[in-house]
Design an enzyme around this catalytic site. Structure first.
Site, PDB file in Angstrom:
ATOM      1  N   GLU A 142      24.124  47.208  41.837  1.00 25.14           N
ATOM      2  CA  GLU A 142      25.079  46.118  42.054  1.00 25.14           C
ATOM      3  C   GLU A 142      24.636  45.242  43.221  1.00 25.14           C
ATOM      4  OE1 GLU A 142      29.424  47.696  40.726  1.00 25.14           O
ATOM      5  OE2 GLU A 142      28.486  48.812  42.359  1.00 25.14           O
ATOM      6  N   THR A 189      37.688  46.173  36.450  1.00 26.20           N
ATOM      7  CA  THR A 189      37.910  44.723  36.410  1.00 26.20           C
ATOM      8  C   THR A 189      36.688  44.007  35.863  1.00 26.20           C
ATOM      9  OG1 THR A 189      39.307  44.975  38.371  1.00 26.20           O
ATOM     10  CG2 THR A 189      38.731  42.742  37.730  1.00 26.20           C
ATOM     11  N   GLY A 222      33.447  43.907  40.879  1.00 25.95           N
ATOM     12  CA  GLY A 222      34.687  44.416  41.447  1.00 25.95           C
ATOM     13  C   GLY A 222      34.456  45.010  42.820  1.00 25.95           C
TER      14      GLY A 222
END
Length: 226
Positions: free
Chosen positions: A106, A31, A84
């Site tokens: 992340e 995504t 995501g």
């Protein structure tokens, strides 16, 4: 409507949140990849000045492909991070991330953003965190055995993640190993801290600091907030 269609819906909706002059955290995964593509298209079409900070080598390569100028956390703060998730607990918006092995980078970008927005399709929503996915734990290679022992003592079932197209363990962008641990998650905030307190652990894939989740459904994109 396929999951890919739902992901694209979310990516297009998320790009609308980007304003000229922003620094954007660029997440990793299917995504997030669609978001990066749509962001690159919007920057080109509207001649926006927007900078990206990638959370993985994959995100960096995609950003370069779509001509998104890149900067670092050393230089700029992040206005909004878009990323995501492997699963999202509906009631708390707590996440498990790290199926791609990039959760350390992340989390560094996502947790240091002024706003952290998660992009998922409705298949990623769960009633209880850990329902579908194990918790990924990035580990210094020399410590893998003692970390597995510590996780087992906490009630987890820990296994080294092995590569699909290579022999041996998956190696992260940081040169470390991934241990996937299956365990009951009653208090995600406390467990996130507890796992990180194990010597040898770099970071785990429980994310508890989320501002907003955009969910692609067959009826459209819905926004979940705490």
């Amino acid at each position: 409507m396929s999951n890919e269609d739902l992901k694209l819906k979310v990516a297009k909706e998320a790009v609308k949140l980007v304003k000229d002059g922003m620094v954007i955290g660029l997440g990793t995964g299917s995504t997030a990849a669609l978001f990066i593509r749509e962001l690159g298209n919007r920057i080109r079409e509207e001649e926006l000045t927007v900078f990206g900070i990638p959370t993985s080598f994959e995100a960096k390569m995609l950003a370069m492909q779509y001509e998104i100028p890149l900067v670092t956390l050393d230089e700029y703060d992040v206005d909004i991070a878009f990323d995501g998730a492997d699963e999202v607990e509906e009631t708390t918006l707590f996440l498990i991330k790290g199926g791609g092995g990039c959760h350390t980078q992340e989390k560094i970008v996502d947790y240091n953003a002024n706003e952290f927005v998660v992009l998922v399709d409705e298949s990623k929503l769960v009633k209880k965190l850990g329902e579908k996915f194990p918790i990924p734990v990035e580990v210094i290679p020399s410590a893998y055995r003692v970390v597995i022992r510590a996780l087992s003592e906490m009630g987890g079932e820990a296994v080294i993640r092995l590569g699909d197209r290579k022999r041996g363990p998956v190696i992260t962008d940081n040169g470390n190993m991934i241990i996937d641990v299956f365990m009951n998650i009653d208090d995600a905030i406390e467990l996130e801290k507890e796992i990180n307190n194990i010597p040898g652990v770099v970071e785990n894939g429980i994310f508890t600091k989320v501002d907003k989740v955009l969910v692609g459904t067959k009826k459209g994109v819905k926004t979940l907030k705490k």
